[in-house]
Design an enzyme around this catalytic site. Structure first.
Site, PDB file in Angstrom:
ATOM      1  CG  HIS A 307      -0.155   0.206   2.591  1.00 11.04           C
ATOM      2  ND1 HIS A 307       0.073   1.400   3.315  1.00 11.04           N
ATOM      3  CD2 HIS A 307      -0.066  -0.637   3.812  1.00 11.04           C
ATOM      4  CE1 HIS A 307       0.538   1.019   4.615  1.00 11.04           C
ATOM      5  NE2 HIS A 307       1.190  -0.281   4.191  1.00 11.04           N
ATOM      6  CB  CYS A 325       2.070  -3.065   5.309  1.00 15.29           C
ATOM      7  SG  CYS A 325       0.231  -4.343   5.466  1.00 15.29           S
TER       8      CYS A 325
END
Length: 349
Positions: A307, A325
Protein backbone atom coordinates in the site's frame (compact mmCIF):
# COMPACT_ATOMS: atom_id res chain seq x y z
CA UNK A 1 -24.21 -128.40 -72.28
CA UNK A 2 -24.05 -124.73 -71.29
CA UNK A 3 -26.46 -122.47 -72.98
CA UNK A 4 -25.55 -119.13 -74.45
CA UNK A 5 -27.65 -117.15 -71.94
CA UNK A 6 -25.91 -118.91 -69.09
CA UNK A 7 -22.52 -118.15 -70.54
CA UNK A 8 -23.43 -114.47 -71.08
CA UNK A 9 -24.70 -114.18 -67.52
CA UNK A 10 -21.57 -115.78 -66.18
CA UNK A 11 -19.45 -113.33 -68.15
CA UNK A 12 -21.42 -110.40 -66.77
CA UNK A 13 -21.09 -111.67 -63.22
CA UNK A 14 -17.38 -112.21 -63.68
CA UNK A 15 -16.98 -108.74 -65.13
CA UNK A 16 -18.87 -107.15 -62.26
CA UNK A 17 -16.83 -109.13 -59.78
CA UNK A 18 -13.64 -108.08 -61.48
CA UNK A 19 -14.71 -104.46 -61.48
CA UNK A 20 -15.66 -104.67 -57.82
CA UNK A 21 -12.36 -106.27 -56.92
CA UNK A 22 -10.47 -103.73 -59.03
CA UNK A 23 -12.38 -100.86 -57.49
CA UNK A 24 -11.69 -102.18 -54.00
CA UNK A 25 -8.00 -102.66 -54.72
CA UNK A 26 -7.77 -99.20 -56.29
CA UNK A 27 -9.62 -97.54 -53.40
CA UNK A 28 -7.66 -99.42 -50.77
CA UNK A 29 -4.43 -98.39 -52.38
CA UNK A 30 -5.42 -94.72 -52.09
CA UNK A 31 -6.20 -94.74 -48.37
CA UNK A 32 -3.06 -92.69 -47.67
CA UNK A 33 -3.55 -90.38 -50.67
CA UNK A 34 -5.22 -86.99 -50.27
CA UNK A 35 -7.92 -86.23 -52.79
CA UNK A 36 -7.62 -83.56 -55.41
CA UNK A 37 -8.91 -80.12 -54.34
CA UNK A 38 -7.73 -80.34 -50.72
CA UNK A 39 -5.68 -77.43 -49.40
CA UNK A 40 -4.22 -76.91 -45.92
CA UNK A 41 -3.48 -73.36 -44.95
CA UNK A 42 -3.63 -72.42 -48.63
CA UNK A 43 -1.10 -75.11 -49.58
CA UNK A 44 -2.32 -77.57 -52.24
CA UNK A 45 -1.83 -81.12 -50.96
CA UNK A 46 -4.20 -82.84 -53.40
CA UNK A 47 -2.83 -86.10 -54.81
CA UNK A 48 -0.08 -86.33 -52.15
CA UNK A 49 0.45 -89.15 -49.73
CA UNK A 50 0.74 -88.40 -46.00
CA UNK A 51 4.54 -88.19 -45.85
CA UNK A 52 4.77 -85.98 -48.91
CA UNK A 53 1.97 -83.73 -47.67
CA UNK A 54 3.60 -83.32 -44.26
CA UNK A 55 6.96 -82.53 -45.88
CA UNK A 56 5.35 -79.89 -48.09
CA UNK A 57 3.49 -78.35 -45.15
CA UNK A 58 6.67 -78.21 -43.07
CA UNK A 59 8.44 -76.36 -45.86
CA UNK A 60 5.64 -73.92 -46.66
CA UNK A 61 4.01 -73.40 -43.26
CA UNK A 62 6.04 -74.70 -40.34
CA UNK A 63 9.48 -73.46 -41.44
CA UNK A 64 8.27 -69.86 -42.01
CA UNK A 65 6.44 -69.92 -38.66
CA UNK A 66 9.65 -71.00 -36.95
CA UNK A 67 11.41 -67.84 -38.12
CA UNK A 68 11.85 -65.13 -35.50
CA UNK A 69 9.79 -61.94 -35.47
CA UNK A 70 12.03 -58.84 -35.49
CA UNK A 71 10.97 -55.34 -34.45
CA UNK A 72 13.24 -52.34 -35.00
CA UNK A 73 13.26 -48.65 -34.23
CA UNK A 74 16.16 -46.57 -35.42
CA UNK A 75 19.31 -48.56 -34.65
CA UNK A 76 17.58 -50.68 -31.99
CA UNK A 77 16.26 -54.17 -32.61
CA UNK A 78 14.23 -56.72 -30.64
CA UNK A 79 13.72 -60.39 -31.54
CA UNK A 80 10.97 -62.80 -30.54
CA UNK A 81 11.87 -66.39 -31.40
CA UNK A 82 9.26 -69.03 -32.20
CA UNK A 83 10.52 -70.99 -29.21
CA UNK A 84 10.06 -68.07 -26.82
CA UNK A 85 6.64 -67.39 -28.33
CA UNK A 86 5.78 -71.11 -27.98
CA UNK A 87 4.52 -71.30 -31.55
CA UNK A 88 2.90 -74.69 -32.26
CA UNK A 89 0.77 -76.15 -35.07
CA UNK A 90 -1.41 -79.23 -35.51
CA UNK A 91 -0.23 -80.06 -39.03
CA UNK A 92 -0.29 -83.82 -38.43
CA UNK A 93 -3.86 -83.66 -37.17
CA UNK A 94 -4.84 -81.49 -40.12
CA UNK A 95 -3.35 -84.03 -42.54
CA UNK A 96 -5.43 -86.68 -40.75
CA UNK A 97 -8.49 -84.55 -41.35
CA UNK A 98 -7.54 -84.11 -45.01
CA UNK A 99 -7.34 -87.89 -45.41
CA UNK A 100 -10.73 -88.31 -43.72
CA UNK A 101 -12.26 -85.75 -46.04
CA UNK A 102 -10.68 -87.59 -48.96
CA UNK A 103 -12.52 -90.78 -47.89
CA UNK A 104 -15.94 -89.18 -48.00
CA UNK A 105 -18.55 -91.06 -50.06
CA UNK A 106 -18.64 -94.76 -50.94
CA UNK A 107 -15.94 -96.80 -52.59
CA UNK A 108 -17.31 -96.30 -56.07
CA UNK A 109 -17.57 -92.54 -55.63
CA UNK A 110 -14.01 -92.36 -54.34
CA UNK A 111 -12.73 -94.49 -57.19
CA UNK A 112 -14.58 -92.36 -59.70
CA UNK A 113 -13.03 -89.20 -58.25
CA UNK A 114 -9.62 -90.78 -58.41
CA UNK A 115 -9.97 -91.93 -61.99
CA UNK A 116 -11.52 -88.72 -63.31
CA UNK A 117 -9.46 -86.33 -61.16
CA UNK A 118 -12.60 -84.78 -59.73
CA UNK A 119 -11.92 -82.34 -56.87
CA UNK A 120 -13.71 -82.27 -53.51
CA UNK A 121 -12.92 -78.58 -52.79
CA UNK A 122 -11.91 -78.87 -49.12
CA UNK A 123 -10.05 -75.89 -47.65
CA UNK A 124 -8.60 -76.79 -44.25
CA UNK A 125 -6.84 -74.43 -41.87
CA UNK A 126 -4.24 -75.69 -39.40
CA UNK A 127 -4.50 -74.37 -35.86
CA UNK A 128 -1.54 -72.24 -34.80
CA UNK A 129 -1.09 -71.44 -31.12
CA UNK A 130 1.30 -69.06 -29.39
CA UNK A 131 1.94 -67.40 -26.04
CA UNK A 132 0.37 -63.96 -25.81
CA UNK A 133 2.34 -63.43 -22.59
CA UNK A 134 5.54 -63.68 -24.63
CA UNK A 135 4.28 -60.92 -26.94
CA UNK A 136 3.47 -58.73 -23.93
CA UNK A 137 6.98 -59.25 -22.55
CA UNK A 138 8.47 -58.19 -25.88
CA UNK A 139 6.21 -55.15 -26.03
CA UNK A 140 7.37 -54.18 -22.54
CA UNK A 141 11.01 -54.38 -23.66
CA UNK A 142 10.29 -52.21 -26.68
CA UNK A 143 8.34 -49.65 -24.68
CA UNK A 144 10.97 -49.42 -21.94
CA UNK A 145 13.56 -48.62 -24.58
CA UNK A 146 11.54 -46.17 -26.67
CA UNK A 147 8.88 -44.52 -24.51
CA UNK A 148 9.74 -41.26 -22.86
CA UNK A 149 7.33 -39.01 -20.97
CA UNK A 150 6.40 -35.55 -22.10
CA UNK A 151 8.10 -32.85 -20.03
CA UNK A 152 5.93 -29.96 -18.91
CA UNK A 153 7.24 -26.44 -19.06
CA UNK A 154 7.96 -25.15 -15.56
CA UNK A 155 8.56 -21.85 -13.85
CA UNK A 156 10.56 -21.19 -10.72
CA UNK A 157 10.15 -17.91 -8.85
CA UNK A 158 13.47 -16.53 -7.62
CA UNK A 159 14.88 -13.26 -6.34
CA UNK A 160 16.15 -12.74 -9.87
CA UNK A 161 12.66 -13.18 -11.28
CA UNK A 162 10.86 -16.08 -12.95
CA UNK A 163 13.08 -18.79 -14.41
CA UNK A 164 11.41 -21.11 -16.92
CA UNK A 165 12.29 -24.46 -18.43
CA UNK A 166 10.85 -25.38 -21.83
CA UNK A 167 8.46 -28.24 -22.48
CA UNK A 168 9.41 -31.31 -24.50
CA UNK A 169 7.24 -33.73 -26.41
CA UNK A 170 7.19 -37.30 -25.21
CA UNK A 171 7.30 -40.43 -27.36
CA UNK A 172 5.12 -43.53 -27.07
CA UNK A 173 5.08 -46.79 -28.98
CA UNK A 174 1.80 -47.62 -30.70
CA UNK A 175 1.56 -50.82 -28.65
CA UNK A 176 -1.86 -51.83 -29.97
CA UNK A 177 -0.71 -51.79 -33.59
CA UNK A 178 2.57 -53.54 -32.74
CA UNK A 179 0.75 -56.23 -30.76
CA UNK A 180 -1.52 -56.91 -33.74
CA UNK A 181 1.39 -57.13 -36.20
CA UNK A 182 3.32 -59.58 -34.00
CA UNK A 183 0.27 -61.83 -33.57
CA UNK A 184 -0.30 -61.87 -37.34
CA UNK A 185 3.35 -62.73 -37.98
CA UNK A 186 3.23 -65.62 -35.52
CA UNK A 187 0.22 -67.33 -37.12
CA UNK A 188 0.55 -66.47 -40.82
CA UNK A 189 3.52 -68.05 -42.66
CA UNK A 190 3.34 -65.47 -45.47
CA UNK A 191 3.16 -62.45 -43.11
CA UNK A 192 5.93 -59.90 -42.89
CA UNK A 193 8.17 -60.90 -40.00
CA UNK A 194 10.23 -57.74 -39.60
CA UNK A 195 8.77 -54.29 -39.16
CA UNK A 196 9.43 -50.99 -37.41
CA UNK A 197 7.69 -49.97 -34.21
CA UNK A 198 5.31 -47.11 -34.94
CA UNK A 199 5.43 -44.26 -32.44
CA UNK A 200 3.42 -41.16 -31.66
CA UNK A 201 4.39 -37.88 -30.04
CA UNK A 202 2.91 -37.14 -26.63
CA UNK A 203 2.09 -33.50 -26.04
CA UNK A 204 2.98 -31.97 -22.66
CA UNK A 205 0.09 -30.85 -20.48
CA UNK A 206 1.78 -27.55 -19.67
CA UNK A 207 3.29 -25.67 -22.60
CA UNK A 208 5.74 -22.81 -22.65
CA UNK A 209 2.93 -20.52 -23.76
CA UNK A 210 0.90 -21.51 -20.71
CA UNK A 211 3.85 -20.91 -18.41
CA UNK A 212 4.53 -17.52 -19.97
CA UNK A 213 0.91 -16.59 -19.39
CA UNK A 214 1.06 -17.89 -15.82
CA UNK A 215 4.20 -15.86 -15.14
CA UNK A 216 3.16 -12.85 -17.22
CA UNK A 217 3.28 -10.74 -14.06
CA UNK A 218 5.45 -11.42 -11.04
CA UNK A 219 6.46 -9.38 -8.00
CA UNK A 220 9.61 -9.86 -5.95
CA UNK A 221 10.09 -8.19 -2.57
CA UNK A 222 13.82 -8.17 -1.84
CA UNK A 223 13.86 -7.44 1.88
CA UNK A 224 17.64 -7.14 2.08
CA UNK A 225 17.71 -4.34 -0.48
CA UNK A 226 14.26 -2.87 0.33
CA UNK A 227 13.16 -3.28 -3.26
CA UNK A 228 9.97 -4.39 -4.97
CA UNK A 229 10.63 -5.61 -8.50
CA UNK A 230 7.93 -5.96 -11.13
CA UNK A 231 8.44 -8.56 -13.87
CA UNK A 232 6.30 -8.53 -16.99
CA UNK A 233 6.51 -11.30 -19.58
CA UNK A 234 9.52 -12.81 -17.75
CA UNK A 235 11.51 -9.58 -17.91
CA UNK A 236 12.23 -6.94 -15.28
CA UNK A 237 9.89 -4.04 -15.95
CA UNK A 238 10.39 -1.72 -12.95
CA UNK A 239 12.12 -1.57 -9.57
CA UNK A 240 10.62 0.37 -6.66
CA UNK A 241 12.09 1.32 -3.29
CA UNK A 242 9.89 0.12 -0.41
CA UNK A 243 9.72 -0.20 3.34
CA UNK A 244 9.20 -3.62 4.92
CA UNK A 245 8.20 -4.90 8.33
CA UNK A 246 10.20 -3.86 11.32
CA UNK A 247 12.08 -6.43 13.41
CA UNK A 248 9.50 -8.53 15.23
CA UNK A 249 6.84 -7.57 12.71
CA UNK A 250 8.58 -8.95 9.65
CA UNK A 251 6.99 -8.99 6.26
CA UNK A 252 6.21 -12.72 5.87
CA UNK A 253 8.77 -14.62 3.80
CA UNK A 254 7.53 -17.01 1.13
CA UNK A 255 5.76 -17.33 -2.18
CA UNK A 256 2.25 -15.89 -2.22
CA UNK A 257 -0.27 -14.58 -4.70
CA UNK A 258 -2.05 -11.24 -4.75
CA UNK A 259 -5.33 -11.98 -2.99
CA UNK A 260 -7.30 -8.81 -3.55
CA UNK A 261 -7.02 -5.21 -4.68
CA UNK A 262 -8.70 -1.96 -3.70
CA UNK A 263 -8.57 1.77 -4.43
CA UNK A 264 -8.52 3.91 -1.28
CA UNK A 265 -9.26 0.86 0.86
CA UNK A 266 -10.92 0.98 4.23
CA UNK A 267 -8.66 -0.14 7.09
CA UNK A 268 -9.74 -2.42 9.91
CA UNK A 269 -7.49 -1.88 12.88
CA UNK A 270 -5.91 -5.26 13.63
CA UNK A 271 -6.09 -7.18 16.88
CA UNK A 272 -2.43 -6.55 17.59
CA UNK A 273 -0.57 -5.32 20.63
CA UNK A 274 0.36 -2.07 18.92
CA UNK A 275 -3.32 -1.10 18.58
CA UNK A 276 -5.16 0.05 21.72
CA UNK A 277 -7.60 -2.68 22.76
CA UNK A 278 -10.61 -0.36 22.60
CA UNK A 279 -9.76 0.45 18.97
CA UNK A 280 -9.08 -3.07 17.73
CA UNK A 281 -11.52 -4.08 14.98
CA UNK A 282 -12.50 -0.47 14.29
CA UNK A 283 -12.96 0.30 10.59
CA UNK A 284 -11.34 3.49 9.29
CA UNK A 285 -12.88 4.69 6.00
CA UNK A 286 -10.65 4.83 2.95
CA UNK A 287 -9.29 8.12 1.73
CA UNK A 288 -9.28 9.71 5.19
CA UNK A 289 -6.31 11.22 6.98
CA UNK A 290 -6.60 8.62 9.76
CA UNK A 291 -6.32 5.71 7.32
CA UNK A 292 -2.64 4.67 6.86
CA UNK A 293 -3.40 2.65 3.71
CA UNK A 294 -3.01 5.40 1.16
CA UNK A 295 -4.22 5.35 -2.44
CA UNK A 296 -4.03 1.61 -3.29
CA UNK A 297 -4.03 -1.83 -1.68
CA UNK A 298 -2.76 -5.19 -2.98
CA UNK A 299 -3.42 -7.90 -0.39
CA UNK A 300 -0.79 -10.60 0.14
CA UNK A 301 -1.36 -12.75 3.21
CA UNK A 302 -3.03 -12.62 6.62
CA UNK A 303 -3.60 -8.87 6.66
CA UNK A 304 -0.26 -8.00 5.07
CA UNK A 305 -0.22 -6.21 1.74
CA UNK A 306 1.27 -3.55 -0.46
CA UNK A 307 0.00 0.00 0.00
CA UNK A 308 0.94 3.61 -0.26
CA UNK A 309 1.93 5.74 2.74
CA UNK A 310 1.44 9.36 3.64
CA UNK A 311 4.20 11.59 2.24
CA UNK A 312 5.14 12.43 5.82
CA UNK A 313 6.35 8.82 6.14
CA UNK A 314 8.39 8.67 2.94
CA UNK A 315 11.45 8.65 5.19
CA UNK A 316 10.61 5.06 6.13
CA UNK A 317 11.13 3.93 2.52
CA UNK A 318 14.34 1.93 2.36
CA UNK A 319 14.00 0.73 5.96
CA UNK A 320 12.40 -2.00 8.07
CA UNK A 321 9.75 0.24 9.53
CA UNK A 322 6.22 -1.10 8.91
CA UNK A 323 3.98 -3.41 10.91
CA UNK A 324 4.48 -6.14 8.26
CA UNK A 325 3.16 -4.51 5.11
CA UNK A 326 5.15 -3.35 2.09
CA UNK A 327 5.03 0.44 1.97
CA UNK A 328 5.38 2.45 -1.23
CA UNK A 329 5.28 6.06 -2.25
CA UNK A 330 1.81 7.01 -3.46
CA UNK A 331 2.90 7.71 -7.05
CA UNK A 332 4.68 4.38 -7.18
CA UNK A 333 1.76 2.31 -5.85
CA UNK A 334 -0.63 4.09 -8.20
CA UNK A 335 1.66 3.19 -11.10
CA UNK A 336 2.03 -0.42 -9.93
CA UNK A 337 -1.62 -1.07 -9.17
CA UNK A 338 -3.08 -1.47 -12.71
CA UNK A 339 -0.14 -3.57 -13.84
CA UNK A 340 -0.68 -6.34 -11.27
CA UNK A 341 -3.72 -8.62 -11.56
CA UNK A 342 -5.27 -10.56 -8.70
CA UNK A 343 -3.57 -13.96 -8.56
CA UNK A 344 -0.15 -12.71 -9.63
CA UNK A 345 2.66 -14.49 -7.76
CA UNK A 346 4.73 -12.51 -5.30
CA UNK A 347 7.96 -13.82 -3.77
CA UNK A 348 9.07 -12.27 -0.50
CA UNK A 349 12.63 -13.23 0.34
Amino acid sequence: MLTRPFIAGAVIVATIAALAIGTYVYDHGRQETIAKGVTIGGVDVGGLKRAAAEAKLRAEILDPLNQAVVVDHGNKRWTLSAREAKVATNLTATVDEALLRSREGNMVQRAWRGVTGESIDAKLEPKVTFSDAAIIRMLDRVRRSIDRPAMNATVKYTLQGPKTTPSHDGLAVDATSLHRKIKTALVAPDAKRRFSAATRHVQPKVTEAAIEQQAATMLVVDREHFELRLYKNLKLAKTYSVAIGAVGRDTPEGLYHIQNKAVNPAWTKPYSDWVPKDEQGTVVPGGTAANPLKARWLGIFNGAGIHGVDPSEYGSIGHAASHGCVRMRIADVEELYPRVPVGAPILIA
